[in-house]
Design a protein around this motif. Structure first.
Motif, PDB file in Angstrom:
ATOM      1  N   HIS A  64      68.485  -5.919  49.568  1.00 18.31           N
ATOM      2  CA  HIS A  64      67.186  -5.640  48.976  1.00 18.31           C
ATOM      3  C   HIS A  64      66.692  -6.903  48.313  1.00 18.31           C
ATOM      4  O   HIS A  64      67.297  -7.389  47.351  1.00 18.31           O
ATOM      5  CB  HIS A  64      67.287  -4.496  47.966  1.00 18.31           C
ATOM      6  N   HIS A 182      68.844  -0.135  44.124  1.00 14.31           N
ATOM      7  CA  HIS A 182      69.518   0.673  45.121  1.00 14.31           C
ATOM      8  C   HIS A 182      71.001   0.772  44.765  1.00 14.31           C
ATOM      9  O   HIS A 182      71.632  -0.220  44.423  1.00 14.31           O
ATOM     10  CB  HIS A 182      69.351   0.069  46.511  1.00 14.31           C
ATOM     11  N   VAL A 238      68.010   5.281  46.118  1.00  9.45           N
ATOM     12  CA  VAL A 238      67.074   4.649  45.182  1.00  9.45           C
ATOM     13  C   VAL A 238      67.264   5.323  43.828  1.00  9.45           C
ATOM     14  O   VAL A 238      67.033   6.530  43.681  1.00  9.45           O
ATOM     15  CB  VAL A 238      65.618   4.783  45.657  1.00  9.45           C
TER      16      VAL A 238
END
Length: 274
Positions: A64, A182, A238
């Motif tokens: 990410h 995350h 998430v």
């Protein structure tokens, strides 16, 4: 006699490799260079081969841009450090006692391990903030959510306190202003010894219960040789989609339990060795 010679040879090679890479890693840490994450990964890959640990990776580590990932994993043995360290460039969250272990503490600090005091609940918020900062710096942090090692056959209940580092209630103004973190569930399962399935009673070859001294267990593992471990990367969660840290911890525990259960029955997604 042969075992002693093998142990001595492996120790000499690991020490030599550490001394060789030590100044490079210290410099990378001081310069905050991304290479500081890759060098321990290389160390663990070489170490795993030297001690006879075959690491099979299933799935992919989450990526990410701009912020790190929190890996929530089960905990079976000190071997987990080598296995996960070989599978991906990670740093660990460890109990503060590890910082005083001879030899081990040096390696842990070179991998930028974050030491915490789990027993002091009053410090949970402060320690969660340290994890938050590391994630904001882009680090991938491993949290052994059981808080201790198990026998490798069953998971212990996950402790939720440190999930507060990312498990912010959805809709909170503070969480809305930050990049969502995350959290990736990861199962660690020891499966084979010399190519033969371990089974429930064979898994203690790798498992490290708290009442067994580290030195003799390390010697036993190296003496046993040829251990297979599977690292299963689950679907990232998430954090801001979860109502609170307890729900996040439970979601990770459930995902890891399912992956570990499937692996213990010999059911794996596609993998590649490390």
């Amino acid at each position: 006699m042969i075992l002693r010679v093998r142990l001595a040879l492996i120790l000499v090679l690991l020490v030599a490799m550490t001394i060789l890479l030590l100044p490079v890693q210290i410099l990378a840490i001081r310069l905050h260079n991304p290479f500081r994450r890759r060098l321990p990964n290389l160390w663990h890959r070489i170490a795993s081969r030297l001690i006879g640990l075959k690491v099979n990776v299933h799935g992919e580590p989450a990526r990410h841009d701009g912020i790190g990932v929190l890996i929530a994993a089960n905990h079976v043995s000190w071997l987990d450090i080598v296995a996960l360290g070989a599978a991906a460039p990670v740093s660990f969250i460890a109990k503060h006692e590890v910082a005083g272990w001879p030899g081990v503490s040096v390696l842990a600090k070179l991998q930028e391990t974050l030491f915490i005091e789990r027993a002091k609940r009053g410090k949970a918020g402060e320690q969660a903030e340290k994890i938050r900062q590391r994630l904001a710096d882009g680090d991938v942090m491993v949290l052994f959510a059981e808080g201790t090692t198990s026998d490798g056959n069953f998971l212990l209940p996950f402790k939720s306190a440190l999930f507060g580092a990312v498990g912010v209630r959805a809709g909170n103004e503070e969480s809305a202003s930050r990049e969502p973190v995350h959290v990736q569930p990861v199962a660690i399962v020891y499966t084979h010894h010399h190519g033969i399935p371990m089974g429930r009673y064979g898994r203690p070859v790798a498992a490290w219960p708290g009442d067994v001294e580290l030195g003799p267990h390390v010697a036993g593992v190296i003496g046993a040789g040829a251990i297979d471990v599977s690292i299963l990367f689950g679907n990232p969660i998430v954090a801001t989609n979860m109502p609170d840290r307890k729900a996040l911890a439970l979601a990770c525990e459930t995902a890891i339990r399912d992956m570990a259960s499937s692996a213990l029955r010999g059911r794996f997604p596609p993998s590649h060795g490390r």
